[in-house]
Design a protein around this motif. Structure first.
Motif, PDB file in Angstrom:
ATOM      1  N   THR A 119      -0.423  -5.230 -13.561  1.00 44.13           N
ATOM      2  CA  THR A 119      -1.330  -4.215 -14.096  1.00 44.13           C
ATOM      3  C   THR A 119      -1.804  -4.550 -15.504  1.00 44.13           C
ATOM      4  O   THR A 119      -2.809  -4.014 -15.965  1.00 44.13           O
ATOM      5  CB  THR A 119      -0.653  -2.829 -14.109  1.00 44.13           C
ATOM      6  N   ASP A 138       0.761   2.782 -13.630  1.00 40.52           N
ATOM      7  CA  ASP A 138      -0.607   2.268 -13.682  1.00 40.52           C
ATOM      8  C   ASP A 138      -1.063   1.791 -12.304  1.00 40.52           C
ATOM      9  O   ASP A 138      -2.233   1.950 -11.934  1.00 40.52           O
ATOM     10  CB  ASP A 138      -0.726   1.127 -14.692  1.00 40.52           C
ATOM     11  N   PHE A 142      -4.261   3.171 -10.166  1.00 40.61           N
ATOM     12  CA  PHE A 142      -5.276   2.351  -9.504  1.00 40.61           C
ATOM     13  C   PHE A 142      -5.403   2.704  -8.026  1.00 40.61           C
ATOM     14  O   PHE A 142      -6.507   2.927  -7.509  1.00 40.61           O
ATOM     15  CB  PHE A 142      -4.936   0.865  -9.655  1.00 40.61           C
ATOM     16  N   ASP A 143      -4.282   2.755  -7.348  1.00 45.10           N
ATOM     17  CA  ASP A 143      -4.271   2.965  -5.895  1.00 45.10           C
ATOM     18  C   ASP A 143      -4.838   4.337  -5.508  1.00 45.10           C
ATOM     19  O   ASP A 143      -5.662   4.465  -4.597  1.00 45.10           O
ATOM     20  CB  ASP A 143      -2.839   2.808  -5.395  1.00 45.10           C
ATOM     21  N   ILE A 146      -8.536   5.062  -8.476  1.00 46.55           N
ATOM     22  CA  ILE A 146      -9.633   4.100  -8.619  1.00 46.55           C
ATOM     23  C   ILE A 146     -10.009   3.519  -7.254  1.00 46.55           C
ATOM     24  O   ILE A 146     -11.161   3.586  -6.834  1.00 46.55           O
ATOM     25  CB  ILE A 146      -9.250   2.984  -9.610  1.00 46.55           C
ATOM     26  N   TYR A 168      -4.725   8.986 -15.804  1.00 47.16           N
ATOM     27  CA  TYR A 168      -6.110   8.845 -15.346  1.00 47.16           C
ATOM     28  C   TYR A 168      -7.034   9.744 -16.162  1.00 47.16           C
ATOM     29  O   TYR A 168      -8.144   9.348 -16.521  1.00 47.16           O
ATOM     30  CB  TYR A 168      -6.215   9.184 -13.859  1.00 47.16           C
ATOM     31  N   LYS A 176      -9.932   1.915 -17.498  1.00 46.46           N
ATOM     32  CA  LYS A 176      -9.850   1.970 -16.030  1.00 46.46           C
ATOM     33  C   LYS A 176     -10.403   0.682 -15.415  1.00 46.46           C
ATOM     34  O   LYS A 176      -9.830   0.144 -14.464  1.00 46.46           O
ATOM     35  CB  LYS A 176     -10.617   3.190 -15.514  1.00 46.46           C
ATOM     36  N   LEU A 179      -7.919  -2.156 -15.903  1.00 45.75           N
ATOM     37  CA  LEU A 179      -6.797  -2.036 -14.977  1.00 45.75           C
ATOM     38  C   LEU A 179      -7.199  -2.530 -13.583  1.00 45.75           C
ATOM     39  O   LEU A 179      -6.458  -3.295 -12.947  1.00 45.75           O
ATOM     40  CB  LEU A 179      -6.324  -0.584 -14.908  1.00 45.75           C
ATOM     41  N   ALA A 180      -8.360  -2.114 -13.108  1.00 51.12           N
ATOM     42  CA  ALA A 180      -8.822  -2.538 -11.787  1.00 51.12           C
ATOM     43  C   ALA A 180      -8.979  -4.050 -11.726  1.00 51.12           C
ATOM     44  O   ALA A 180      -8.613  -4.696 -10.734  1.00 51.12           O
ATOM     45  CB  ALA A 180     -10.138  -1.850 -11.442  1.00 51.12           C
ATOM     46  N   VAL A 183      -5.433  -5.735 -11.572  1.00 54.95           N
ATOM     47  CA  VAL A 183      -4.749  -5.591 -10.283  1.00 54.95           C
ATOM     48  C   VAL A 183      -5.370  -6.503  -9.231  1.00 54.95           C
ATOM     49  O   VAL A 183      -4.657  -7.077  -8.390  1.00 54.95           O
ATOM     50  CB  VAL A 183      -4.778  -4.123  -9.818  1.00 54.95           C
ATOM     51  N   THR A 184      -6.684  -6.661  -9.266  1.00 55.43           N
ATOM     52  CA  THR A 184      -7.370  -7.424  -8.220  1.00 55.43           C
ATOM     53  C   THR A 184      -7.552  -8.896  -8.566  1.00 55.43           C
ATOM     54  O   THR A 184      -8.324  -9.604  -7.931  1.00 55.43           O
ATOM     55  CB  THR A 184      -8.750  -6.801  -7.928  1.00 55.43           C
ATOM     56  N   LEU A 196     -13.673  -3.844  -5.687  1.00 53.37           N
ATOM     57  CA  LEU A 196     -12.960  -2.795  -4.964  1.00 53.37           C
ATOM     58  C   LEU A 196     -13.369  -2.776  -3.500  1.00 53.37           C
ATOM     59  O   LEU A 196     -12.530  -2.529  -2.617  1.00 53.37           O
ATOM     60  CB  LEU A 196     -13.229  -1.436  -5.616  1.00 53.37           C
TER      61      LEU A 196
END
Length: 404
Positions: A119, A138, A142-143, A146, A168, A176, A179-180, A183-184, A196
């Protein structure tokens, strides 16, 4: 142990000359530019070997490509959908090509969608350096908020869901988005993130695939490729899930010692082995790393030595990447178990008695802080980790004072 270093190719901030100055004995690399499921050609393999064999001034480096990390298993193979049979055929052809080039150790993984998940990629530690961190709150943010995965909140405890909702509300749009992106970003050799929509599409493709089904897909894959690897003299070694617990509603099948035992027993072969990653497995408190090395050591073909510090002892919890001797894994005990396994192999006359190891990840310190390297792969931080590991190895292996 043979001391190796991961290199992402000519674009890597750490050069071949840097590796030499770090004292490494071999190189871990891959053809990240070849799309997953496609064949690694002899020409591309030879090109990477030549790049590793050459210093900046054109003189020979004296080091070679020793370990493949990784020849990716495509999502089609994992899901047994679309072109999965063609991809298995291509995988076998790639095995033939790497074996012809003299490569014998192949690290890979069977993680759905993302190869690793964090994260925060630049989390500041007490001394001012930075490291990668996985924060369960975090990730829940996201899950749930987001990605907006249906039913996501059911996969987290009530207190984590509540804190994720509070964060959030407090996070601005920039935070935000960051963070996205973090994670990805878990794709090998990449500095790019999935969108996403990409993630949602993959999740929809997995549908209702259970852990049991994914495990069977894994066994089906190994039943096809391991006999080819064994005939060619290639030792395949699966990397564990990172982190070693379920994420995004996806199944995980390589998170514990029992998981490994199931896969190793299902396709019994000297070419079906394990990458023991002390950082990935160490993020889970019920994994006994020295014990795993003692019990599964004859199947360990490759080692990732790094350490993590967990925030708690819950299975799916937060952790950060600590200094190599400073986390929750007893690295001295683990290295002692590795050296004992190597001694057993040597006494038995095994040609693979020296297990390749690399200092996995590292904290960004000193000049690393301004270089913005591949996340987790700073030059100085890894060199510091390698020096610490080398010191433990030297002490434990000393003919007069050592215990191994």
């Amino acid at each position: 142990m043979k001391q190796t270093w991961r290199w992402f190719g000519p674009h890597d901030i750490a050069s071949v000359d840097d590796m030499l100055q770090s004292g490494v004995e071999g190189v871990v690399s891959a053809l990240h530019h070849v799309p997953n499921g496609m064949v690694w050609s002899p020409e591309e393999i030879a090109r990477r070997q030549q790049q590793i064999a050459t210093r900046k001034d054109g003189s020979p480096s004296g080091i070679a490509w020793d370990v493949i990390e990784s020849l990716p298993v495509s999502e089609d193979i994992k899901k047994q959908k679309n072109n999965w049979r063609d991809h298995i055929t291509n995988y076998k052809t790639s095995l033939e090509n790497v074996a012809a080039a003299g490569l014998e150790v192949l690290c890979y993984n069977f993680m759905p969608v993302l190869d690793w998940t964090r994260t925060d990629l630049r989390w500041q530690v007490a001394h001012g350096g930075t490291c990668m961190r996985f924060d369960i709150v975090d990730f829940a943010l996201f899950d749930i908020h987001i990605l907006e995965r249906p039913g996501a909140a059911e996969d987290f405890s009530a207190d984590v869901v509540e804190e994720a909702a509070r964060r959030y509300r407090d996070y601005d749009e920039a935070k935000k988005k960051a963070l996205a992106r973090n994670v990805t970003m878990g794709l090998p050799g990449s500095t790019e993130s999935m969108t996403l929509d990409d993630v949602r599409a993959h999740l929809a493709e997995y549908g209702e695939i259970s852990p049991e089904q994914l495990r069977q897909h894994f066994i089906d894959f190994l039943s096809e490729v391991v006999p080819v690897a064994e005939k060619l003299g290639v030792r395949m070694c699966c990397h564990p899930d990172d982190p070693p617990f379920a994420l995004l509603g996806l199944p995980r099948v390589m998170s514990t010692e029992a998981d490994y035992r199931t896969i190793l027993d299902a396709v019994a072969s000297p070419s079906n082995g394990m990458t023991l990653c002390s950082g990935s497995l160490g993020a889970r408190p019920d994994n006994d790393l020295p014990g795993m090395m003692e019990r599964l050591g004859d199947k360990v073909h490759f080692l990732h030595l790094r350490n993590v510090k967990r925030d708690s002892d819950v299975i799916a919890g937060s952790f950060y990447e600590a200094e190599h001797l400073g986390g929750d894994t007893d690295m001295v005990a683990l290295i002692a178990a590795i050296l004992k396994e190597e001694a057993k192999r040597k006494a038995a006359g095994r040609a693979d008695h020296q297990i390749p190891m690399r200092p996995d990840h590292g904290q960004d310190i000193l000049d690393d802080l301004g270089r913005r390297s591949q996340p987790g792969y700073p030059t100085i931080g890894r060199m510091k980790g390698l020096a610490e590991l080398r010191g433990v190895m030297t002490a434990l292996g000393h003919r007069q004072y050592g215990v191994a």
